[in-house]
Every structure is written in structure tokens, then in C-alpha cells.
Design a protein around this motif. Structure first.
Motif, PDB file in Angstrom:
ATOM      1  N   ASP A  19      38.687  76.828  37.343  1.00  0.00           N
ATOM      2  CA  ASP A  19      40.035  77.371  37.543  1.00  0.00           C
ATOM      3  C   ASP A  19      40.299  77.621  39.034  1.00  0.00           C
ATOM      4  O   ASP A  19      41.377  77.290  39.548  1.00  0.00           O
ATOM      5  N   CYS A  77      40.730  74.140  40.892  1.00  0.00           N
ATOM      6  CA  CYS A  77      41.977  73.422  40.604  1.00  0.00           C
ATOM      7  C   CYS A  77      43.196  74.140  41.179  1.00  0.00           C
ATOM      8  O   CYS A  77      44.212  73.494  41.468  1.00  0.00           O
ATOM      9  N   LYS A  78      43.092  75.478  41.302  1.00  0.00           N
ATOM     10  CA  LYS A  78      44.223  76.208  41.877  1.00  0.00           C
ATOM     11  C   LYS A  78      44.184  76.188  43.409  1.00  0.00           C
ATOM     12  O   LYS A  78      45.198  76.415  44.062  1.00  0.00           O
ATOM     13  N   THR A  79      43.006  75.947  43.983  1.00  0.00           N
ATOM     14  CA  THR A  79      42.840  75.993  45.441  1.00  0.00           C
ATOM     15  C   THR A  79      43.203  74.684  46.120  1.00  0.00           C
ATOM     16  O   THR A  79      43.806  74.665  47.195  1.00  0.00           O
ATOM     17  N   ASN A  96      43.855  70.141  45.727  1.00  0.00           N
ATOM     18  CA  ASN A  96      44.361  69.074  44.881  1.00  0.00           C
ATOM     19  C   ASN A  96      43.221  68.211  44.369  1.00  0.00           C
ATOM     20  O   ASN A  96      43.030  67.066  44.793  1.00  0.00           O
ATOM     21  N   ASN A 141      46.933  82.960  33.303  1.00  0.00           N
ATOM     22  CA  ASN A 141      47.652  81.755  33.695  1.00  0.00           C
ATOM     23  C   ASN A 141      46.696  80.606  34.016  1.00  0.00           C
ATOM     24  O   ASN A 141      46.720  80.037  35.116  1.00  0.00           O
ATOM     25  N   HIS A 158      44.763  77.220  34.708  1.00  0.00           N
ATOM     26  CA  HIS A 158      45.167  75.873  35.133  1.00  0.00           C
ATOM     27  C   HIS A 158      45.085  74.928  33.933  1.00  0.00           C
ATOM     28  O   HIS A 158      44.271  75.108  33.037  1.00  0.00           O
TER      29      HIS A 158
END
Lengths: 94, 94, 94, 94, 94, 94
Positions: free
Chosen positions: B21, B24-26, B28, C77, C79
Motif C-alpha cells: 500500500d 503504490c501510494k508513493t 508510480n 482507503n 490502493h
């Protein structure tokens, strides 16, 4: 054809994938199979090529791996029983 | 296309899902596969993207993970044998 | 819909089943999946619900579990890659 | 029907089979399932019956087992998610 | 026909493959099966041949293996239950 | 018919196969099943016969095994739930 096997057994999947990248970029060896079901965090990578190529690959992998290998071997002129057992492992990867 | 791989190997499924998580949020990066059958409580997460994206993802994961990773690697320009082995792992996830 | 995940990783199947019973009786969360194949006696329980419900469930489980959890996390939330990986785990349970 | 679950988790298959024999001969409980894939030599035995029967069975098993249990629990009035997860485990035994 | 079994149990896949190569090159023995699912990093290699051949193979393997074996045995005139159990293991390899 | 079970749980596949050979040559017992998936290097051997035969087999195995057993049991007049669980294990061997 003079095929030999090079084997490296190393803790962690990450180190194993890194070692295979090192071996394939260092020498003219071909990936044959990996064995991961032994427990104890170990992965065994097996490559094949000429005796000099697999020796070079195993030495480079030992020198540059991100983890210390627990075992390594070069099997020159493997007995036909070894070829069969390695091929069976490889066929399960397909 | 310049795809690189980022690998993080970490104890516990919980820490691995949390790390993915974070990655993927940090940056691309795209999730490729995970390997969980090595024993010793380890999970390996593999993502792909540009070299800068996977480096950023691996660094963020290392910094913020709830457990200390036991191994991490960025493989730039992976050898085709690595691509094949990673793709096989991913195909078993489908 | 604002779904979040709550994760508890705990040694022993008995403690895991007991923890799930606690979480489901404490808060309005739904069981999603469990992962048991990591070795080292660990079981990971994943539930979903609102962020407040999963937080309450994870806290109650930590407080009343018969074994000490080795890891816990609330993923708010998540990803989409996390949702996919959790759904794949759940589909293997069916 | 007031079904409760009794759980005993114990090292070694031999101790687990012996414990199940003790539980079934001591109280009016029914074997539901066992879980053996957690590693660490553990086996979990789950029986069902009335709350008093499973309590008696778990206590007798703890007292007379040839190995010390690592975990035990009596789950009264189990949440429906627990019933589902236990039934899934049982169905894999068939 | 006087078949006996020789067994070597050794840590690491690499050492096991190397040991099998040693046994097959040393004595007139035939590979029967290997067992790798016991955890704890152990592999068991089973070969068959005359009592003198399997004894020679097991001794050579013990002397030259790259890891110390944790167990070895020569089973002369195996009971029919042993033959059945070994054959079942071998049939799973096919 | 007075069937009893004798159980021996021992580290290493080699020791387990050797123990079964000892039991079958010592007493009039029949091999039923083995369980090997518990991790921790353990194998459980289960034989059946009269109470005196399985007792004799278990004692001979304990005395002459190449490794120290971690658990042993003789189950006289096993509860029908035990018979079912043992039969299920045996049916998976076929």
C-alpha cells in the motif's frame, strides 16, 4: 555437449532473484530451475552451461550476492540420474 | 520500455500488505507478484516501474514499514531470465 | 463506500479463530480472508468495514486475544492493488 | 441448537490424535476438523457440542494430553463468520 | 532380487543433488525418490541396489558431501510395507 | 476386532522409514499411514494390530530407532472419530 550445472542456495527470494540476474549477466549460462519448498527461507537456483561458464557464474554470484549463500556447487558431467531429477524440477516450473 | 523491478522481503503478511500500500501510494509502480512459500514468515513483494519509481517505492517502504525488511533490491534492466521467472510467479497468482 | 481493512496476525489457529469471533462481535466488520501458509505458526485475519469499525475491531482483538499478536494494521482507503490482492486471497477460500 | 466449539492446539500429530480420543471418550462432543498446515509442529483439533460438553472435553484433554497444549479455547455462541470458517475447514477434510 | 535401500538425509537441495551425483558415480545404485516436504531444510535421497552397492554409496556420500548428513541408513531386505511406501513416493515424482 | 493403533513421531524421513521397517519385522502390525506435513522435520508413523502387537512394535521402535522419537502412543479401542480421521489420512496416501 559438455553441459555442467551450477547451483547456488541462498536465503530469501529477493537474494535469489538478484543472484540469478548476476549469473546471467556475468556468464553465458541458462536458467534451468529453482527449488523453493525446502523451508528455512532457502531458494536454490540451478543454471547450466559449460564448466567454465557455470564456475564463473557461481563465483560471481557468491561474491556479489546481497545475502551469504548457504551452499554452492558446480557439477561437471552430471550423472544421468541428476539430469533427470533437474529436468523434472524444471518441468514443474512450466 | 525501461522496466525495473523493486523487491521488498519482510516478515508477516500484515507488514507485506501494508508495504505494498505504501509503495503504490508513493510512486508510480505496479504490483507484479508476491511469493509466500519460503517459510520463515517471509513475504516478498515485487513491483515494476521506471528505475526512479521503483527506487522511490522501495525506499519509502523500507522507511515506513511496520516490520524491518530482511532484504530489498532494485534490479535495473533485468536479464530476460529474470523477466521470465517473475512472469511465471505472476501467472500463478491469476 | 469507504471500505478499510483491519489486519491481525497472531500465532496459532486457535487464537486466530478466537480473535475473529471477538472482532465480529465487537464491531460491524465483515470477515474477508485469512492467510495461513507463511509458516512460523502465524495466521493473518483480514476484516473490512468503515475505518472506525475496523479500528475498533483491531483494538478489541489486540486487547482480548489469548496470544499476543505479532502484527496489526488498519489500512484506510486501500490502493486498488491492495484490494485486488485481498480479493484474490478471499477467492481462494471459496 | 446451542452449539459451541472447543479448540485444542498441540505440538505433534501423535498428541493431537490422542487428545481427540480423550475428548470423544470423555464428553458428548463431535469432531469437526483439524488444521495442520501452520508449521511449527502444531495441530489444532476442533470439536463441537454443548457448552458444558466442550468445556469438559477441553479440560480433560489439557489434563491428560501427552504434550502440553500451546493454546485452548471454548467459543460459546460462535459468530456466524466463525461457523463459516470452521465449516470450510471441515469441508476440505472430506 | 536382493534389493536394499540406501538413504541419506541432508540439509539443502544443493547438497542433496551433489550427494546423489556422488552415489551414482561411486556405486551401481539407482535413484528411487527424494522427499523434500519435511521442512527444516532437509532432503532425503533414496537409492536402491545390492546391499554392498548401497552401503558403498551411502559411505561415499557421507564422506564427500558438502554438508553433514543428519541421518543415513541402509535397509537390507526391506519389509514389503517399506517397499510400498517408497514406491508411492517414487510414483509421485513421475 | 480389537484393532489398536500404535503411533511413533520421529524427526527425519530416514528415521521414520527405518522405524517402520523395525515395527513390521518385530510384530504382526500393518502400516496404516504417515503424516509428514507438520513442519519441524517430524514424521508420524501409524500402524495397527492387536493391543499387544502394536505395543511391542512401538517399544521396539523406540528402543532401536536411529533418532529419538518426540512422541509415541498406543491407542486401545480407538473412538470411531479416531478411526475416521486415520482412515482419511490413509486414503490420501493411495
Amino acid at each position: 555437449m559438455g553441459t555442467s550445472y551450477g547451483l547456488i542456495e541462498i536465503p530469501s527470494t529477493t537474494a535469489a532473484i538478484d543472484v540469478l540476474d548476476i549469473m546471467c549477466k556475468t556468464a553465458n549460462v541458462e536458467f534451468v530451475t529453482w527449488e523453493k519448498k525446502l523451508g528455512g527461507r532457502l531458494v536454490t537456483i540451478i543454471v547450466r552451461g559449460t564448466i567454465s561458464a557455470v564456475t564463473e557464474a557461481v563465483e560471481a554470484a557468491s561474491a556479489h550476492a546481497i545475502k551469504k549463500p548457504v551452499a554452492k556447487a558446480v557439477i561437471a558431467n552430471p550423472h544421468e540420474e541428476i539430469v533427470k531429477i533437474v529436468n523434472k524440477s524444471a518441468s514443474r516450473l512450466q
